[in-house]
Design a protein around this motif. Structure first.
Motif, PDB file in Angstrom:
ATOM      1  N   ARG A   1      26.076  68.319  35.616  1.00 30.11           N
ATOM      2  CA  ARG A   1      26.153  67.421  37.281  1.00 30.11           C
ATOM      3  C   ARG A   1      25.260  67.215  38.130  1.00 30.11           C
ATOM      4  O   ARG A   1      26.471  66.549  38.950  1.00 30.11           O
ATOM      5  CB  ARG A   1      27.509  68.139  38.247  1.00 30.11           C
ATOM      6  CG  ARG A   1      28.745  68.550  36.793  1.00 30.11           C
ATOM      7  CD  ARG A   1      29.574  69.282  37.528  1.00 30.11           C
ATOM      8  NE  ARG A   1      30.390  68.259  38.238  1.00 30.11           N
ATOM      9  CZ  ARG A   1      31.695  68.518  39.247  1.00 30.11           C
ATOM     10  NH1 ARG A   1      31.667  69.867  38.943  1.00 30.11           N
ATOM     11  NH2 ARG A   1      31.901  68.100  39.656  1.00 30.11           N
ATOM     12  N   ALA A   2      24.344  67.480  38.462  1.00 27.68           N
ATOM     13  CA  ALA A   2      23.475  67.180  40.207  1.00 27.68           C
ATOM     14  C   ALA A   2      22.111  66.962  39.142  1.00 27.68           C
ATOM     15  O   ALA A   2      21.200  67.282  38.447  1.00 27.68           O
ATOM     16  CB  ALA A   2      23.255  68.175  41.035  1.00 27.68           C
ATOM     17  N   GLU A   3      21.273  65.489  39.704  1.00 23.33           N
ATOM     18  CA  GLU A   3      20.413  64.973  39.194  1.00 23.33           C
ATOM     19  C   GLU A   3      19.172  65.447  40.426  1.00 23.33           C
ATOM     20  O   GLU A   3      18.167  65.561  40.523  1.00 23.33           O
ATOM     21  CB  GLU A   3      20.333  63.533  39.252  1.00 23.33           C
ATOM     22  CG  GLU A   3      21.127  63.271  38.020  1.00 23.33           C
ATOM     23  CD  GLU A   3      20.983  61.147  38.258  1.00 23.33           C
ATOM     24  OE1 GLU A   3      20.219  60.262  38.960  1.00 23.33           O
ATOM     25  OE2 GLU A   3      21.502  61.007  37.496  1.00 23.33           O
ATOM     26  N   LEU A   4      18.994  66.980  39.813  1.00 26.00           N
ATOM     27  CA  LEU A   4      18.338  67.660  40.570  1.00 26.00           C
ATOM     28  C   LEU A   4      17.111  68.935  39.992  1.00 26.00           C
ATOM     29  O   LEU A   4      17.630  69.206  39.414  1.00 26.00           O
ATOM     30  CB  LEU A   4      18.833  68.810  41.574  1.00 26.00           C
ATOM     31  CG  LEU A   4      18.962  67.999  42.745  1.00 26.00           C
ATOM     32  CD1 LEU A   4      20.227  68.475  44.254  1.00 26.00           C
ATOM     33  CD2 LEU A   4      18.061  66.929  43.941  1.00 26.00           C
ATOM     34  N   PRO A   5      16.438  68.881  39.794  1.00 22.93           N
ATOM     35  CA  PRO A   5      15.495  70.371  39.346  1.00 22.93           C
ATOM     36  C   PRO A   5      16.263  70.991  39.743  1.00 22.93           C
ATOM     37  O   PRO A   5      16.292  71.757  41.246  1.00 22.93           O
ATOM     38  CB  PRO A   5      14.130  69.919  40.285  1.00 22.93           C
ATOM     39  CG  PRO A   5      13.617  68.017  40.983  1.00 22.93           C
ATOM     40  CD  PRO A   5      15.011  68.126  40.924  1.00 22.93           C
ATOM     41  N   VAL A   6      16.114  72.618  39.262  1.00 23.71           N
ATOM     42  CA  VAL A   6      17.221  73.817  39.188  1.00 23.71           C
ATOM     43  C   VAL A   6      16.127  74.790  38.806  1.00 23.71           C
ATOM     44  O   VAL A   6      15.424  74.607  37.765  1.00 23.71           O
ATOM     45  CB  VAL A   6      17.924  73.231  39.482  1.00 23.71           C
ATOM     46  CG1 VAL A   6      18.726  73.622  37.676  1.00 23.71           C
ATOM     47  CG2 VAL A   6      18.910  74.687  39.569  1.00 23.71           C
ATOM     48  N   SER A   7      15.502  75.486  39.530  1.00 24.26           N
ATOM     49  CA  SER A   7      14.840  76.937  39.174  1.00 24.26           C
ATOM     50  C   SER A   7      16.250  78.394  39.989  1.00 24.26           C
ATOM     51  O   SER A   7      16.865  78.316  40.466  1.00 24.26           O
ATOM     52  CB  SER A   7      13.666  77.204  39.661  1.00 24.26           C
ATOM     53  OG  SER A   7      13.232  76.914  40.862  1.00 24.26           O
ATOM     54  N   ARG A   8      15.866  79.715  39.125  1.00 29.30           N
ATOM     55  CA  ARG A   8      15.882  80.911  39.282  1.00 29.30           C
ATOM     56  C   ARG A   8      14.951  81.880  39.506  1.00 29.30           C
ATOM     57  O   ARG A   8      14.481  81.748  39.280  1.00 29.30           O
ATOM     58  CB  ARG A   8      17.404  80.749  39.014  1.00 29.30           C
ATOM     59  CG  ARG A   8      16.785  81.208  37.615  1.00 29.30           C
ATOM     60  CD  ARG A   8      17.757  82.017  36.330  1.00 29.30           C
ATOM     61  NE  ARG A   8      17.760  82.142  35.459  1.00 29.30           N
ATOM     62  CZ  ARG A   8      18.548  82.581  34.320  1.00 29.30           C
ATOM     63  NH1 ARG A   8      19.473  83.183  34.544  1.00 29.30           N
ATOM     64  NH2 ARG A   8      18.233  83.033  33.169  1.00 29.30           N
TER      65      ARG A   8
END
Length: 726
Positions: free
Chosen positions: A686-693
């Motif tokens: 739902r978001a156009e963002l790079p995501v990491s954890r």
């Protein structure tokens, strides 16, 4: 040949021939009319069992565990009042039918057949399961109960006693009522049953009111494993604080007499009793189960020869209440009527969509009397010397304690219970002075049994209380997790919101405790809670948030009847400093009693656009430390505190991360089963963002210097943030 048909044909042949089993003569416990009414209930129970099997064969019914052999429970219903809350064994159709005869306006045949057909018009579960249950009959629904309903029955009994002294706003049970729970001889061996029976006795010997009637339906077998002869009597006759009664469950006169004696004892003495009924099991365990595959045929036939309906025909004839010819006519007419009604019931609508099925997961809201909070005089009396410190910065543990004090002053139906929560004030002092402020009625030191603690809470909620049980450490929840998963969360689902058990369960948990106890005092997994439909999980990271979220949690329980789990990070209880010793950066002042943090709202610190760090609990604390290091390196980050673990505050998180270049999720729980899994999916979908954890390793926690080695740290968060920004 089908054993059900064999039993049926035996009855049709033996009644006209007068070939009836031997037994004692009828006593004077029942009038002729009462005895005939119980026989009718028994016949209806038997007819429903046979019809459910026919429905399943035709693809029109879906669950055929029956009550045949246990029809004597009709006499137990006769001995109780219809407003005595009853938590029933799944073989107790005769009890429910007989109770329906005590309450005007019931259509029990139609209602039970709708349940068999899984019709959405089923008045108790709405087609979600074939369950016994009825709001009008004060029978909360149970599914395949293997003793898991006993702890909450004990809780209901305790709540009956407490309500006489402190009536709650939404009181549902009469002041002289009793609680009853029935179960099989095999279930009596379950640790849950043993814990509940022990808790009832433990409470009783301390002269605390416990109007609890245990009914053990001893048919001598659990599925295929036989119970040793005499086992139930030997193990239950001499339990401290509990009076033992025994009756022949095949004899409605004897059962009615002894059950009435047991109920009278419980009602007048306000003490628990154990009613042991010897019975038989007909047809096998359930469905296609064939008892002759694991029992000698001679034993199966011997039990069939002791059919309780044959015993009742003999007793009625001997008492002059009903002759054999009329008894046979009632049996045949009942079978025919049930078959006719079933033809219509199977045509009624069923659940079709996911929305239909899920409609009752969330309980309905209820009207509550407005509260204006405690007066200044009441607060002064309760807080005492603490009043002078309310505007001074304090650690989380103290702010939670003050929030509990204000909440208990405002809502008289709140009861705190758990191990060491009273005189000791809790292992970490969070409940200090509550015992002195509110007394033993409202701050209960329980025995060491998590199942009983949660059962106490669930049962008390049935009578309008707002329980706040405490589990001392998160790892200890696993001793009792079925009380949350299989009982508390499912009750509104299987009753269409007609029965609820609101509560706020406080659990001290998560990791980062220095050098204390290893895994069992540092458990960094919420997975066992996260996938339970309908429950709310809160996890504050600082004292002011904890106070405001606790108030919202109580509102959710009181007004919306929700089950809330409030996870308190142990390592943050005493936390004072944020960046360096003596800075007091993690202290906070006590929020005004009318301030709350709404469900599904998040906390945001900073407005940086280079990176959004999403975390909760200890992870949020560490991320705030990392934020300062990153700022010194030229990375402007904002740190977002989830606050609410379930339901995930999805829209609030999306809004809070909007405008950032990337997202880093910091999860102090394990990589597998942790919050990061769902959050990653949310941001990817739902978001156009790079995501990491960054998450904890799939490991238990060690004690000593390695207490935090498997979990995120300030430095590891900084390193992950640098990489994300690159």
């Amino acid at each position: 040949m089908d054993r059900a048909e064999i039993v049926h044909e035996n009855f049709l042949a033996r009644v006209p021939a007068g070939d009836l089993p031997q037994g004692a003569a009828p006593n004077d416990a029942l009038s002729d009319a009462e005895a005939v009414a119980l026989y009718r209930a028994q016949c209806l129970s038997r007819a429903l069992d046979r019809t459910s099997r026919a429905m399943q064969k035709a693809g029109q019914g879906f669950y055929t565990i029956g009550s045949s052999g246990h029809e004597g429970m009709a006499a137990v219903a006769h001995a109780l009042r219809p407003d005595d809350i009853a938590f029933l064994h799944y073989r107790d159709a005769a009890f429910q039918i007989a109770r329906a005869g005590q309450v005007p306006g019931q259509s029990i045949t139609w209602d039970m057949l709708l349940s068999f057909a899984c019709s959405s018009e089923d008045p108790i579960s709405g087609g979600r399961h074939k369950v016994l249950g009825s709001r009008a009959l004060m029978i909360p629904p149970q599914t395949s109960t293997i003793a898991s309903h006993l702890p909450k029955a004990v809780g209901a009994a305790y709540g009956l006693g407490l309500a006489r002294r402190r009536p709650p706003e939404h009181r549902a049970l009469p002041h002289d009522g009793i609680a009853m729970a029935s179960f099989g001889d095999a279930s009596a061996n379950h640790s849950t049953a043993q814990g509940a029976i022990n808790t009832a006795g433990w409470t009783s010997v301390q002269s605390v009111p416990m109007p609890m009637l245990f009914v053990c339906e001893d048919n001598g077998i659990g599925i295929s494993t036989q119970t040793p002869k005499g086992w139930i009597a030997a193990s239950m006759q001499h339990r401290p604080g509990i009076r033992y009664f025994h009756a022949d469950g095949l004899d409605i006169y004897d059962t009615a007499k002894v059950a009435a004696e047991a109920a009278h004892y419980v009602r007048t003495q306000r003490k628990p009793a154990f009613l042991h009924l010897t019975m038989v099991r007909l047809y096998g365990h359930a469905g296609a189960d064939l008892p002759t595959t694991y029992l000698p045929k001679s034993l199966v036939e011997a039990e069939e020869a002791s059919d309780p309906l044959l015993h009742t025909v003999r007793l009625l004839d001997a008492a002059g209440a009903l002759d054999r010819k009329d008894a046979l006519s009632i049996y045949e007419e009942t079978n025919a009527r049930v078959a006719r009604v079933a033809e219509e019931a199977v045509t009624r609508p069923r659940l079709r969509t996911a929305a239909d099925v899920m409609a009752s997961i969330i309980p309905p809201k209820r009207d509550c009397a407005p509260t204006n909070g405690p007066s200044a005089e009441e607060r002064e009396a309760a807080f005492g010397s603490d009043m002078r410190q309310l505007d001074q910065p304090q650690p989380m543990s103290r702010l939670i304690n003050w929030a509990l004090t204000d909440l208990m002053l405002e809502h008289g139906e709140i009861v705190v219970m758990g191990e060491d929560v009273g005189r000791k004030g809790g292992v970490y002092g969070v409940t200090q002075r509550l015992h002195q402020r509110f007394g033993t009625d409202r701050v209960i030191d329980t025995l060491l049994d998590e199942q009983s603690i949660l059962g106490l809470a669930i049962g008390m909620a049935h009578n309008g209380f707002i329980p706040m049980p405490e589990i001392q450490f998160l790892a200890y929840l696993h001793n009792a997790e079925d009380q949350m998963r299989g009982e508390a969360a499912t009750l509104p689902f299987f009753s269409q919101g007609q029965f609820t058990n609101p509560m706020v369960l406080r659990i001290a948990g998560l990791g980062y405790q220095k050098g204390f106890g290893g895994h069992f005092h540092n458990d960094n997994s919420l997975a066992v809670l996260r996938d339970i439909p309908g429950i709310i999980i809160a996890c504050p990271s600082n004292g002011p948030d904890a106070a405001m979220m606790l108030r919202e949690s109580v509102r959710l329980a009181r007004e919306e009847q929700r089950v809330v789990v409030f996870v308190e990070p142990i390592a943050l209880y005493p936390m004072r400093d944020l960046h360096e010793t003596g800075d007091n950066g993690w202290m906070g002042t006590y929020p005004s009693p009318d301030e709350r943090i709404p469900l599904e709202s998040v906390g945001v610190h900073g407005q940086g656009k280079d990176l959004a760090i999403v975390s909760y609990g200890n992870g949020y604390y560490l991320s705030r430390q990392a934020q300062e290091v990153l700022r010194a390196e030229g990375i402007d980050a904002r740190v977002i505190d989830m606050r609410w673990i379930a339901p995930v505050p999805e829209q609030a998180l999306l809004d809070a991360t909007r405008g950032c270049k990337s997202v880093l999720i910091v999860d102090e729980c394990r990589r597998t089963g942790g919050q990061a899994e769902g959050l990653m999916a949310l941001f990817v979908e739902r978001a156009e963002l790079p995501v990491s954890r960054i998450a904890a390793e799939d490991s238990f926690i060690a004690t000593g210097p390695a207490y935090a080695a498997t979990m995120p740290s300030r430095d590891s968060i900084v390193a992950a943030a640098r990489e994300a920004c690159e």
